[in-house]
Motif scaffolding. Structure first.
Motif, PDB file in Angstrom:
ATOM      1  N   LEU A  84       0.141   2.994  -3.616  1.00  0.00           N
ATOM      2  CA  LEU A  84      -0.957   3.398  -3.385  1.00  0.00           C
ATOM      3  C   LEU A  84      -1.119   5.009  -3.116  1.00  0.00           C
ATOM      4  N   PHE A  85       0.173   5.029  -1.369  1.00  0.00           N
ATOM      5  CA  PHE A  85      -0.125   6.275  -1.344  1.00  0.00           C
ATOM      6  C   PHE A  85       2.202   6.520  -0.621  1.00  0.00           C
ATOM      7  N   SER A  86       2.200   6.333  -1.874  1.00  0.00           N
ATOM      8  CA  SER A  86       3.834   6.849  -2.007  1.00  0.00           C
ATOM      9  C   SER A  86       4.124   8.270  -1.954  1.00  0.00           C
ATOM     10  N   SER A  87       2.835   9.406  -2.253  1.00  0.00           N
ATOM     11  CA  SER A  87       3.569  10.635  -1.551  1.00  0.00           C
ATOM     12  C   SER A  87       2.511  10.883  -1.485  1.00  0.00           C
ATOM     13  N   VAL A  88       1.841  12.600  -1.185  1.00  0.00           N
ATOM     14  CA  VAL A  88       1.035  12.860  -1.362  1.00  0.00           C
ATOM     15  C   VAL A  88      -0.230  13.358  -2.079  1.00  0.00           C
ATOM     16  N   THR A  89       0.354  13.454  -3.010  1.00  0.00           N
ATOM     17  CA  THR A  89      -0.704  13.804  -5.036  1.00  0.00           C
ATOM     18  C   THR A  89      -1.332  12.329  -4.966  1.00  0.00           C
ATOM     19  N   ASN A  90      -0.148  11.223  -4.832  1.00  0.00           N
ATOM     20  CA  ASN A  90      -0.741  10.014  -4.921  1.00  0.00           C
ATOM     21  C   ASN A  90      -2.015   9.348  -4.270  1.00  0.00           C
ATOM     22  N   GLY A  91      -1.694   9.502  -2.923  1.00  0.00           N
ATOM     23  CA  GLY A  91      -2.384   9.014  -1.512  1.00  0.00           C
ATOM     24  C   GLY A  91      -3.766   9.595  -1.828  1.00  0.00           C
ATOM     25  N   LEU A 139       0.950  -1.164  -0.292  1.00  0.00           N
ATOM     26  CA  LEU A 139       0.156  -0.111   0.120  1.00  0.00           C
ATOM     27  C   LEU A 139       0.801   1.249   0.014  1.00  0.00           C
ATOM     28  N   ARG A 140       1.514   1.223   0.478  1.00  0.00           N
ATOM     29  CA  ARG A 140       2.856   2.709   0.681  1.00  0.00           C
ATOM     30  C   ARG A 140       4.014   2.560  -0.385  1.00  0.00           C
ATOM     31  N   THR A 195      -5.780   7.945  -5.018  1.00  0.00           N
ATOM     32  CA  THR A 195      -6.113   6.879  -4.055  1.00  0.00           C
ATOM     33  C   THR A 195      -7.655   7.298  -3.350  1.00  0.00           C
ATOM     34  N   VAL A 196      -7.694   7.730  -2.540  1.00  0.00           N
ATOM     35  CA  VAL A 196      -8.499   8.291  -1.697  1.00  0.00           C
ATOM     36  C   VAL A 196      -9.706   8.656  -2.772  1.00  0.00           C
TER      37      VAL A 196
END
Length: 431
Positions: A37-44, A33-34, A47-48
């Motif tokens: 999907l959540f490798s950066s603020v933009t990607n997080g 997941l890290r 994803t949401v």
């Protein structure tokens, strides 16, 4: 020295210290997941937002699917059973499944014939797709088209038998004369095949179909998803070798051959497929002898095959252009003639490079078979838009029917895509 220094003894570890477990964020689902999907603020954030959109879609569609009705005989009965609740009317699939698969004219007592042809097709294409299988199975692959023709269309078995004998005679002529002269063997084989077909067709009695083992079914009675599969498999099988020939002809040093291939490829690629289908339906019959009645299915196969072959030819030409010049020079240094060099050295490498492009054309061709509905051929989409939606019982049912059609096409196209990826890994194209 002090006594403590004199009495000290060095310690040597006799066992390996056990490894410590990795941090929780560096293993398992948390790591995936890290990183994905959540490798950066933009990607997080993306994803949401994507998860929220998926939730909205599922919240609207899942109740509609789970509350679906399967046992009614009309749309009005479905609405009465639902009583205002959200739900799909899948009853149209259970009642009209035979029309969606086989069309509305194919005899119900003969459904086993296309089913058997489909099972035999899986056996026939297995040695072609999976080359680890015994090569002897290719004998059944060569015979299968004639068996499938007789099973689906029925009638006398003499007609496909005569065509098979013609192909065998053409192969024998090509094998004998093709080594010394490719052109003599190729055109000689075609001439022999035409003679065999003409003589054999004249010898078949007129009433042979009346006493046939399987009742004859005309092409106008074919329909449903069966028609899409037949067009897709037939046209892809014919367009690949034709595309290879066109690609080689476009790179030929003979100006006449090269000119014909260039004009054919550029003309076909510049015309929409739907235009070619109208030509097949209206005009193509004028190019045949007046006394001959060319079946509409055959005319459509000719046009779709020509259309697909033009695109496959450009894909293969790209694969040929990607090969370094040293491969051609290596073939010349070994003393190989043109057919041997192409068969043993050039084409195997070019086809490996061209696999993604060929699969892309094949998937697009299979989906384009739905265009035959515009020339009154009742394929899967034609059945939905025509007889089913035109009936008073199911007028107004759209999502269920077109969703079922989309599911069938997705399964076939996804299977083709997965096979191409497996084939690329099997052939180690990148090494």
């Amino acid at each position: 020295m002090s006594d403590s220094q004199n009495n000290s003894v060095a310690f040597v570890a006799t066992e390996v210290i056990p490894q410590s477990p990795p941090p929780a964020r560096e293993t398992g689902v948390v790591k995936w997941l890290r990183e994905n999907l959540f490798s950066s603020v933009t990607n997080g954030v993306l994803t949401v937002v994507a998860l929220y959109l998926i939730y909205l879609v599922l919240a609207a569609t899942l109740p509609w699917i789970f509350n679906g009705i399967w046992t009614t005989s009309s749309l009005s009965e479905c609405r009465e059973v639902l009583q205002g609740k959200t739900g799909a009317c899948f009853s149209v699939l259970t009642e009209r499944w035979h029309q969606l698969i086989y069309g509305f004219k194919y005899p119900a007592d003969a459904y086993w014939r296309p089913n058997l042809a489909f099972v035999l097709m899986l056996v026939a294409i297995a040695p072609v797709l999976f080359f680890d299988l015994p090569r002897k199975l290719l004998l059944f692959t060569a015979v299968y088209p004639f068996i499938a023709f007789w099973l689906i269309w029925g009638g006398t078995i003499l007609a496909p038998l005569v065509v098979f004998v013609g192909f065998v005679a053409a192969a024998v002529v090509f094998q004998k004369f093709g080594r010394s002269s490719f052109a003599v063997g190729f055109f000689g084989g075609i001439a022999v095949a035409l003679v065999v077909w003409t003589v054999g067709g004249a010898l078949i009695p007129d009433g042979a179909s009346d006493n046939a083992l399987l009742p004859a079914v005309p092409s106008r009675d074919l329909g449903g998803f069966m028609l899409n599969l037949m067009l897709g498999v037939t046209c892809v099988s014919l367009s690949i070798p034709l595309g290879i020939a066109l690609a080689l002809g476009r790179q030929s040093d003979m100006p006449l051959i090269k000119g014909i291939c260039v004009v054919f490829i550029e003309f076909i690629r510049g015309v929409p497929l739907i235009t070619l289908l109208f030509v097949a339906s209206v005009m193509l019959a004028y190019f045949f002898p007046p006394e001959s009645t060319v079946d509409l299915f055959l005319r459509v196969v000719i046009m779709i095959t020509m259309f697909s072959a033009a695109y496959i030819a450009e894909v293969i030409r790209g694969g040929l252009a990607a090969l370094p010049k040293g491969q051609y020079e290596a073939a010349d240094s070994l003393g190989l003639d043109y057919p041997q060099a192409m068969r043993l050295i050039i084409l195997p490498q070019a086809l490996k490079i061209s696999i993604p492009g060929i699969v892309n054309v094949a998937v697009g061709l299979f989906k384009d078979t739905t265009l035959v509905s515009v020339i009154s051929m009742f394929d899967l989409v034609g059945m939905i838009r025509g007889p089913i939606l035109a009936s008073t019982e199911w007028n107004g049912v759209y999502w269920e029917l077109f969703g079922f059609a989309a599911l069938l096409f997705f399964v076939v196209c996804y299977g083709i895509s997965q096979y191409s990826q497996w084939l690329e890994r099997k052939l180690h194209k990148g090494h």
